[in-house]
Design a protein around this motif. Structure first.
Motif, short mmCIF file in Angstrom:
data_model
loop_
_atom_site.label_atom_id
_atom_site.label_comp_id
_atom_site.label_asym_id
_atom_site.label_seq_id
_atom_site.Cartn_x
_atom_site.Cartn_y
_atom_site.Cartn_z
N ALA A 44 0.85 -1.06 0.24
CA ALA A 44 0.00 0.01 -0.14
C ALA A 44 1.01 1.14 -0.08
N GLY A 45 1.08 1.81 -1.33
CA GLY A 45 2.26 2.95 -1.29
C GLY A 45 3.30 2.49 -0.97
N TRP A 46 4.05 3.24 0.02
CA TRP A 46 5.38 2.92 0.45
C TRP A 46 5.65 1.56 1.39
N ARG A 142 2.19 12.17 0.47
CA ARG A 142 0.66 12.09 0.29
C ARG A 142 0.74 11.54 -1.15
N ASP A 143 0.69 10.33 -1.46
CA ASP A 143 0.97 9.73 -3.00
C ASP A 143 -0.52 9.20 -3.46
N ASP A 147 -4.32 9.28 -1.99
CA ASP A 147 -5.29 9.96 -2.59
C ASP A 147 -6.45 8.76 -2.52
N PHE A 148 -6.13 7.37 -2.82
CA PHE A 148 -6.95 6.47 -2.86
C PHE A 148 -7.82 6.46 -1.46
N GLN A 149 -7.12 6.52 -0.36
CA GLN A 149 -7.57 6.57 1.14
C GLN A 149 -8.62 7.72 1.04
#
Length: 158
Positions: A44-46, A142-143, A147-149
Motif C-alpha cells: 500500500a504505497g510505500w 501523500r501519494d 489519494d485512494f484512501q
C-alpha cells in the motif's frame, strides 16, 4: 479493500492486497497471523507487509549488530514483517507491538540512531498507519495510496 482497488484502473501501481494465507502459521504472533490470513502479503504505497512464506528470508534486515544493539540486543525478540520504503517494520514478539526506524531520510536502516514504538499491535498499525491518517506521517508522503484512501473516506479530504 480488494474490491475497491479492483474498481480503479491501474491500482496495481500503488497497492496490492493478496489473498489470505491458508498456512497454519504456528510460529507467527496472533495479530500478524490474523492479518496474513486476510491478506498474505500486501503493498500500500510505500508500505509492504511480507507474505508468510517470505518472512524467514526477510529477517536479514535485523542481522546488523548495531541494529540489534539499538533494538535492545535480543534479536529473537523481534520479527521483521514488512517495510516502509526500505526500512524494516518490526514486531516485538512477546507484546505484539510494532516498532520502526523513523529516520527514513537516511540511506540505510542499519545506520539509524532511533528505534521507536509505532503502534500497540497489528490492528492499531493497520487502522492508523496503513489505512488511516498516520500513513502520511509514516511515509512522509501523500501519494497515490493517500489519494485512494482520501477518495474512499479513510483519510480526511483537504
Amino acid at each position: 479493500m480488494r474490491a475497491a482497488l479492483a474498481a480503479v484502473p491501474d491500482s496495481y501501481m500503488f497497492a496490492e492486497f493478496q489473498p489470505g494465507s491458508r498456512d497454519p502459521m504456528p510460529d507467527i504472533p496472533e495479530g500478524l497471523r490474523d492479518l496474513l490470513t486476510l491478506a498474505d502479503g500486501l503493498r500500500a504505497g510505500w508500505v509492504v507487509v511480507f507474505p508468510y512464506r517470505e518472512l524467514d528470508r526477510n529477517q536479514f534486515h535485523l542481522d546488523d549488530a548495531d541494529t540489534v544493539q539499538l533494538m535492545g540486543g535480543d534479536r529473537d525478540r523481534w520479527l521483521c514483517f514488512g517495510l516502509v520504503d526500505d526500512f524494516p517494520l518490526v514486531m516485538e514478539r512477546p507484546t505484539g507491538a510494532i516498532w520502526w526506524f523513523p529516520e527514513l531520510w537516511l540511506e540505510y536502516s542499519f545506520i539509524a540512531t532511533r528505534f521507536e514504538r509505532l503502534a500497540d499491535d497489528v490492528d492499531d498499525f493497520v487502522d492508523r498507519f496503513l489505512l488511516g491518517e498516520g500513513y502520511a506521517r509514516l511515509t512522509g508522503s501523500r501519494d497515490w495510496w493517500w489519494d485512494f484512501q482520501r477518495d474512499h473516506g479513510l483519510v480526511a479530504a483537504e
